[in-house]
Design a protein around this motif. Structure first.
Motif, PDB file in Angstrom:
ATOM      1  N   SER A  99       0.836  -1.203   0.000  1.00  0.00           N
ATOM      2  CA  SER A  99       0.000   0.000   0.000  1.00  0.00           C
ATOM      3  C   SER A  99       0.872   1.255   0.000  1.00  0.00           C
ATOM      4  N   ILE A 100       2.025   1.197   0.646  1.00  0.00           N
ATOM      5  CA  ILE A 100       2.934   2.361   0.645  1.00  0.00           C
ATOM      6  C   ILE A 100       3.554   2.531  -0.739  1.00  0.00           C
ATOM      7  N   MET A 101       3.966   1.416  -1.325  1.00  0.00           N
ATOM      8  CA  MET A 101       4.594   1.475  -2.653  1.00  0.00           C
ATOM      9  C   MET A 101       3.600   1.894  -3.743  1.00  0.00           C
ATOM     10  N   PRO A 133       5.561  -2.119  11.281  1.00  0.00           N
ATOM     11  CA  PRO A 133       5.273  -0.870  10.572  1.00  0.00           C
ATOM     12  C   PRO A 133       6.517   0.007  10.519  1.00  0.00           C
ATOM     13  N   LEU A 134       6.530   0.932   9.578  1.00  0.00           N
ATOM     14  CA  LEU A 134       7.630   1.906   9.502  1.00  0.00           C
ATOM     15  C   LEU A 134       7.195   3.167  10.242  1.00  0.00           C
ATOM     16  N   LYS A 140       6.260   9.035   4.985  1.00  0.00           N
ATOM     17  CA  LYS A 140       5.933  10.313   4.334  1.00  0.00           C
ATOM     18  C   LYS A 140       7.040  10.740   3.374  1.00  0.00           C
ATOM     19  N   LYS A 141       8.273  10.534   3.814  1.00  0.00           N
ATOM     20  CA  LYS A 141       9.409  10.919   2.972  1.00  0.00           C
ATOM     21  C   LYS A 141       9.463  10.037   1.719  1.00  0.00           C
ATOM     22  N   PHE A 142       9.184   8.759   1.906  1.00  0.00           N
ATOM     23  CA  PHE A 142       9.244   7.813   0.778  1.00  0.00           C
ATOM     24  C   PHE A 142       8.138   8.109  -0.241  1.00  0.00           C
ATOM     25  N   ILE A 198      14.486   1.379   2.664  1.00  0.00           N
ATOM     26  CA  ILE A 198      13.929   1.960   3.899  1.00  0.00           C
ATOM     27  C   ILE A 198      13.339   0.882   4.819  1.00  0.00           C
ATOM     28  N   SER A 199      13.055  -0.307   4.263  1.00  0.00           N
ATOM     29  CA  SER A 199      12.345  -1.310   5.064  1.00  0.00           C
ATOM     30  C   SER A 199      13.171  -2.564   5.330  1.00  0.00           C
TER      31      SER A 199
END
Lengths: 339, 86
Positions: A99-101, A133-134, A140-142, A198-199
């Motif tokens: 979902s973030i990607m 979770p991150l 937000k930055k990603f 980042i992950s």
């Protein structure tokens, strides 16, 4: 970042709101499942053809009737040709990561297409699993700020979205969508690589599990690919040379990656949690096309399984590999159906 | 048009002459017309010419020949004529 949560009276309306908000210049997202997705049908095509980077989570559930609600891929597979990018998660961690990607993929300058984030209804959506979770700031930055390309509310520079499109141009617009899908293949890979930084979690278009020297390979989508890992481990311990491939990106379909990984196998089983009545599973059709284009003559068979949330466990899936090894599989098999 | 198929200016329908779709055209008999402008109000293609509050005729570049003006006219001042006929 100001976020507004809007309630709508139906899924047709919620997708229409996403289309309006996205064209106006906002980042828009929604979620649905099953009949709700079916009710969005008309608007799904409009979101895609207006090239709006809407993101939607779909908890894959069976379509009526008979009314069922449980896990099944028929809803999203039915929206296969709507022009949305489709990514499928195996577990909650992947659903979160995808979902973030998704926003980065949808909003990429060369893509500009909506993304459907699919995860198995109930099996993943209603089960308790641990996940990492991150930090919000990292996410937000990603994801970055939303930069609308041609916001409709830019009243000083008025322009037209979704106008009447006659035979002189419609075809070219469809071609442009296809080219954007082609571009999305590499963008999904790039964004996944960046996300790993980042992950620490690395994703590709496919995930191969103990495939390197496998004679027999099973291909699946979603949570079943998780069960498959246990099946492969169990059978490997008994000396069977088997492996599992998980398809993470279904649209655009990674034909070349699939062809490469299936090259030279003794047998391939494709598992579909959806059925195109009168044909076979949708994943099977694409996998066989990829193999055919690659000149692969490995026997490929289809297993329809788990429709309407029918539980499919380790023992059921072992049978798939044993059928492959024994050459006892039909072209299309209905795993566990009671006759 | 952009790669995303957004048209970068408004009002481009003006350049698309839908009048070529017409098989029958409306013609007005100004002797019967009372300038009520019902035709102007109901025309879906903005094809009724009006100047100084008077109905001055029909703009055929965009008139599709739907006949709504004929139906709305209270004085039967507008009639449909087959294209190609006088």
């Amino acid at each position: 970042m100001g976020t507004e949560y809007v309630c709508s009276e139906s899924e047709h309306s919620s997708m229409s709101m996403c289309i309006g908000a996205s064209a106006a210049g906002a980042r828009a997202a929604t979620a649905t499942a099953s009949a709700g997705l079916a009710y969005m049908w008309e608007m799904l095509y409009i979101a895609a053809s207006m090239r709006l980077p809407v993101v939607m989570t779909v908890a894959n559930r069976a379509l009526s009737g008979p009314i069922n609600i449980h896990c099944d891929h028929s809803d999203a597979m039915g929206a296969r040709d709507s022009g949305w990018i489709q990514i499928y998660a195996e577990n909650v961690q992947e659903a979160y990561d995808n979902s973030i990607m998704s926003f980065r993929i949808a909003e990429d300058a060369g893509v500009k297409l909506p993304v459907m984030n699919c995860l198995d209804g109930f099996i993943v959506t209603h089960a308790i699993e641990s996940m990492e979770p991150l930090d919000d700031e990292v996410v937000k930055k990603f994801v970055g700020d939303f930069k609308p390309l041609h916001p409709l509310l830019d009243v000083k520079n008025p322009h037209s979205f979704g106008p009447f499109d006659m035979p002189e141009y419609y075809y070219e617009h469809k071609y442009n969508q296809q080219m954007a899908m082609k571009k999305a293949l590499e963008v999904v890979r790039q964004v996944s690589e960046e996300y790993a930084k980042i992950s620490g979690r690395k994703y590709d278009l496919l995930e191969c599990y103990r495939c390197e020297d496998a004679d027999y390979v099973a291909i699946s989508i979603g949570s079943t690919a998780g069960t498959m890992k246990q099946v492969v481990d169990d059978l490997r311990a008994e000396g069977h040379k088997v492996g599992s491939v998980k398809v993470r990106l279904f649209r655009p379909f990674p034909f070349q990656d699939i062809a490469k990984v299936l090259d030279g196998r003794k047998g391939v089983a494709v598992l579909d949690r959806a059925l195109s009545f009168g044909a076979a599973g949708p994943l099977f059709a694409d996998v066989r096309t990829a193999m055919f284009d690659n000149g692969s003559r490995s026997p490929a068979v289809n297993y329809i399984y788990g429709l309407g949330g029918r539980d499919v466990g380790v023992e059921d899936l072992k049978r798939v590999f044993l059928d492959l090894e024994n050459g006892t599989a039909e072209t299309v098999n209905y795993l566990g159906v009671k006759l | 048009m952009t790669a995303e198929d957004v048209i970068m200016k408004p009002g481009t329908a003006r350049q698309y002459h839908t009048g070529s779709w017409r098989s029958r055209r409306p013609e007005v008999d100004k002797d019967k017309c009372i300038n009520c402008l019902f035709c102007w109000m109901f025309c879906p293609d903005n094809s009724i010419l009006v100047e100084g509050g008077e109905m001055k005729g029909i703009r055929y570049t965009h008139c599709k020949g739907c006949g709504i003006c004929v139906r709305q006219c209270p004085k039967d001042a507008i009639t449909m004529v087959e294209e190609g006929e006088q």
